[in-house]
Design a protein around this motif. Structure first.
Motif, PDB file in Angstrom:
ATOM      1  N   GLN A   1       0.835  -1.194   0.000  1.00  0.00           N
ATOM      2  CA  GLN A   1       0.000   0.000   0.000  1.00  0.00           C
ATOM      3  C   GLN A   1       0.873   1.248   0.000  1.00  0.00           C
ATOM      4  OE1 GLN A   1      -3.173   0.116  -0.288  1.00  0.00           O
ATOM      5  NE2 GLN A   1      -3.846  -1.954   0.158  1.00  0.00           N
ATOM      6  N   VAL A   2       0.426   2.258  -0.728  1.00  0.00           N
ATOM      7  CA  VAL A   2       1.121   3.541  -0.732  1.00  0.00           C
ATOM      8  C   VAL A   2       0.830   4.257   0.576  1.00  0.00           C
ATOM      9  CG1 VAL A   2       1.317   5.748  -1.893  1.00  0.00           C
ATOM     10  CG2 VAL A   2       0.971   3.658  -3.237  1.00  0.00           C
ATOM     11  N   GLN A   3       1.849   4.890   1.154  1.00  0.00           N
ATOM     12  CA  GLN A   3       1.664   5.589   2.419  1.00  0.00           C
ATOM     13  C   GLN A   3       0.794   6.825   2.216  1.00  0.00           C
ATOM     14  OE1 GLN A   3       2.970   2.750   3.943  1.00  0.00           O
ATOM     15  NE2 GLN A   3       3.204   4.301   5.520  1.00  0.00           N
ATOM     16  N   PRO A   4      -0.020   7.160   3.206  1.00  0.00           N
ATOM     17  CA  PRO A   4      -0.808   8.395   3.110  1.00  0.00           C
ATOM     18  C   PRO A   4       0.105   9.623   3.058  1.00  0.00           C
ATOM     19  CG  PRO A   4      -1.640   6.974   4.857  1.00  0.00           C
ATOM     20  CD  PRO A   4      -0.335   6.409   4.419  1.00  0.00           C
ATOM     21  N   VAL A   5      -0.405  10.714   2.516  1.00  0.00           N
ATOM     22  CA  VAL A   5       0.317  11.983   2.488  1.00  0.00           C
ATOM     23  C   VAL A   5      -0.645  13.086   2.912  1.00  0.00           C
ATOM     24  CG1 VAL A   5       1.553  13.664   1.090  1.00  0.00           C
ATOM     25  CG2 VAL A   5       1.846  11.215   0.639  1.00  0.00           C
ATOM     26  N   GLU A   6      -0.256  13.820   3.950  1.00  0.00           N
ATOM     27  CA  GLU A   6      -1.092  14.890   4.475  1.00  0.00           C
ATOM     28  C   GLU A   6      -0.702  16.239   3.880  1.00  0.00           C
ATOM     29  OE1 GLU A   6       0.004  12.075   7.949  1.00  0.00           O
ATOM     30  OE2 GLU A   6       1.017  13.117   6.322  1.00  0.00           O
ATOM     31  N   SER A   7      -1.647  17.172   3.896  1.00  0.00           N
ATOM     32  CA  SER A   7      -1.381  18.549   3.481  1.00  0.00           C
ATOM     33  C   SER A   7      -2.409  19.459   4.136  1.00  0.00           C
ATOM     34  CB  SER A   7      -1.456  18.680   1.958  1.00  0.00           C
ATOM     35  OG  SER A   7      -2.763  18.368   1.495  1.00  0.00           O
ATOM     36  N   ALA A  14      -6.227  31.768  16.843  1.00  0.00           N
ATOM     37  CA  ALA A  14      -7.283  31.127  17.630  1.00  0.00           C
ATOM     38  C   ALA A  14      -8.647  31.575  17.117  1.00  0.00           C
ATOM     39  CB  ALA A  14      -7.121  31.482  19.098  1.00  0.00           C
ATOM     40  N   GLY A  15      -9.553  30.626  17.024  1.00  0.00           N
ATOM     41  CA  GLY A  15     -10.874  30.916  16.486  1.00  0.00           C
ATOM     42  C   GLY A  15     -10.982  30.697  14.988  1.00  0.00           C
ATOM     43  N   GLY A  16      -9.845  30.539  14.337  1.00  0.00           N
ATOM     44  CA  GLY A  16      -9.826  30.356  12.894  1.00  0.00           C
ATOM     45  C   GLY A  16     -10.041  28.919  12.471  1.00  0.00           C
ATOM     46  N   SER A  17      -9.860  28.675  11.179  1.00  0.00           N
ATOM     47  CA  SER A  17     -10.133  27.357  10.604  1.00  0.00           C
ATOM     48  C   SER A  17      -9.001  26.911   9.688  1.00  0.00           C
ATOM     49  CB  SER A  17     -11.434  27.404   9.779  1.00  0.00           C
ATOM     50  OG  SER A  17     -12.542  27.743  10.579  1.00  0.00           O
ATOM     51  N   LEU A  18      -8.888  25.604   9.568  1.00  0.00           N
ATOM     52  CA  LEU A  18      -7.986  24.984   8.613  1.00  0.00           C
ATOM     53  C   LEU A  18      -8.680  23.767   8.027  1.00  0.00           C
ATOM     54  CD1 LEU A  18      -4.465  24.902  10.356  1.00  0.00           C
ATOM     55  CD2 LEU A  18      -5.072  26.188   8.307  1.00  0.00           C
ATOM     56  N   ARG A  19      -8.244  23.383   6.848  1.00  0.00           N
ATOM     57  CA  ARG A  19      -8.764  22.163   6.231  1.00  0.00           C
ATOM     58  C   ARG A  19      -7.571  21.295   5.857  1.00  0.00           C
ATOM     59  NH1 ARG A  19     -13.614  20.539   4.386  1.00  0.00           N
ATOM     60  NH2 ARG A  19     -13.751  19.059   2.649  1.00  0.00           N
ATOM     61  N   LEU A  20      -7.463  20.169   6.508  1.00  0.00           N
ATOM     62  CA  LEU A  20      -6.385  19.225   6.243  1.00  0.00           C
ATOM     63  C   LEU A  20      -6.867  18.167   5.260  1.00  0.00           C
ATOM     64  CD1 LEU A  20      -5.074  18.632   9.889  1.00  0.00           C
ATOM     65  CD2 LEU A  20      -4.553  20.508   8.314  1.00  0.00           C
ATOM     66  N   SER A  21      -5.958  17.711   4.431  1.00  0.00           N
ATOM     67  CA  SER A  21      -6.278  16.663   3.470  1.00  0.00           C
ATOM     68  C   SER A  21      -5.294  15.520   3.588  1.00  0.00           C
ATOM     69  CB  SER A  21      -6.247  17.216   2.039  1.00  0.00           C
ATOM     70  OG  SER A  21      -7.266  18.172   1.836  1.00  0.00           O
ATOM     71  N   CYS A  22      -5.789  14.326   3.360  1.00  0.00           N
ATOM     72  CA  CYS A  22      -4.955  13.132   3.379  1.00  0.00           C
ATOM     73  C   CYS A  22      -5.231  12.353   2.100  1.00  0.00           C
ATOM     74  CB  CYS A  22      -5.265  12.279   4.601  1.00  0.00           C
ATOM     75  SG  CYS A  22      -4.489  10.648   4.569  1.00  0.00           S
ATOM     76  N   PRO A  93       2.047  18.324  14.967  1.00  0.00           N
ATOM     77  CA  PRO A  93       1.781  17.660  13.693  1.00  0.00           C
ATOM     78  C   PRO A  93       0.476  16.876  13.752  1.00  0.00           C
ATOM     79  CG  PRO A  93       3.422  16.436  14.925  1.00  0.00           C
ATOM     80  CD  PRO A  93       3.122  17.664  15.722  1.00  0.00           C
ATOM     81  N   TYR A  94      -0.260  16.904  12.670  1.00  0.00           N
ATOM     82  CA  TYR A  94      -1.438  16.083  12.485  1.00  0.00           C
ATOM     83  C   TYR A  94      -1.084  14.983  11.490  1.00  0.00           C
ATOM     84  CZ  TYR A  94      -4.705  19.058  15.061  1.00  0.00           C
ATOM     85  OH  TYR A  94      -5.384  19.733  16.051  1.00  0.00           O
ATOM     86  N   TYR A  95      -1.373  13.762  11.888  1.00  0.00           N
ATOM     87  CA  TYR A  95      -1.031  12.592  11.076  1.00  0.00           C
ATOM     88  C   TYR A  95      -2.283  11.894  10.568  1.00  0.00           C
ATOM     89  CZ  TYR A  95       3.509  12.979  13.442  1.00  0.00           C
ATOM     90  OH  TYR A  95       4.717  13.414  13.924  1.00  0.00           O
ATOM     91  N   CYS A  96      -2.177  11.351   9.382  1.00  0.00           N
ATOM     92  CA  CYS A  96      -3.238  10.534   8.813  1.00  0.00           C
ATOM     93  C   CYS A  96      -2.842   9.068   8.944  1.00  0.00           C
ATOM     94  CB  CYS A  96      -3.434  10.898   7.343  1.00  0.00           C
ATOM     95  SG  CYS A  96      -4.689   9.946   6.492  1.00  0.00           S
ATOM     96  N   GLY A  97      -3.720   8.288   9.526  1.00  0.00           N
ATOM     97  CA  GLY A  97      -3.482   6.862   9.671  1.00  0.00           C
ATOM     98  C   GLY A  97      -4.489   6.080   8.845  1.00  0.00           C
ATOM     99  N   ALA A  98      -4.063   4.945   8.337  1.00  0.00           N
ATOM    100  CA  ALA A  98      -4.940   4.113   7.516  1.00  0.00           C
ATOM    101  C   ALA A  98      -4.775   2.656   7.898  1.00  0.00           C
ATOM    102  CB  ALA A  98      -4.622   4.317   6.030  1.00  0.00           C
ATOM    103  N   GLU A  99      -5.874   1.948   7.886  1.00  0.00           N
ATOM    104  CA  GLU A  99      -5.821   0.531   8.238  1.00  0.00           C
ATOM    105  C   GLU A  99      -6.962  -0.189   7.533  1.00  0.00           C
ATOM    106  OE1 GLU A  99      -3.393  -0.988  10.002  1.00  0.00           O
ATOM    107  OE2 GLU A  99      -4.405  -2.806   9.363  1.00  0.00           O
TER     108      GLU A  99
END
Length: 127
Positions: A1-7, A14-22, A93-99
């Motif tokens: 399996q190809v490893q996930p990649v986050e961005s 504070a109070g703001g927003s982000l959108r993370l993708s994996c 850091p925010y990590y993406c895990g897959a199983e």
């Protein structure tokens, strides 16, 4: 399996927003569990949210319920994490895990459930 990649990480007030993708090719065509974890300095890697790719069922840690939303885009082989109403905290850091297999309501937040991890994307929330 190809490893996930986050961005999608970065600095935010504070109070703001982000959108993370994996991006995790190979995990969107089988029964699998995709999850987001974070690791605040000095603490264990903590499960934030997970999603069953097959059913779309989601799970969240109590501290982010109502503020974070996990979703999937099967056409793009991606899982997103929308972070709203962010609270001040040390850069982490925010990590993406897959199983393979379903997320389990009692186990999805354990880092030991996942054998495939991305390199992480840093989130920094300033006060």
């Amino acid at each position: 399996q190809v490893q996930p990649v986050e961005s999608g990480g970065g600095p935010v007030e504070a109070g703001g927003s982000l959108r993370l993708s994996c991006e995790a090719p190979g995990y969107h065509y089988i029964m699998s569990c995709m999850a987001w974890f974070r690791q605040i300095p000095g603490k264990e890697r903590e499960g934030v949210a997970s999603i069953n790719v097959d059913s779309g069922e989601t799970y969240y840690v109590d501290s982010v319920k109502g503020r974070f939303t996990i979703s999937q885009d099967n056409a793009e082989n991606m899982v997103q994490l929308q972070l709203n109403s962010l609270k001040p905290e040390a850069p982490a850091p925010y990590y993406c895990g897959a199983e393979k297999g379903d997320c389990l309501s009692g186990a999805w937040s354990s880092k030991f459930m996942y054998h495939s991890w991305g390199p992480g994307t840093q989130v920094s929330v300033s006060s």
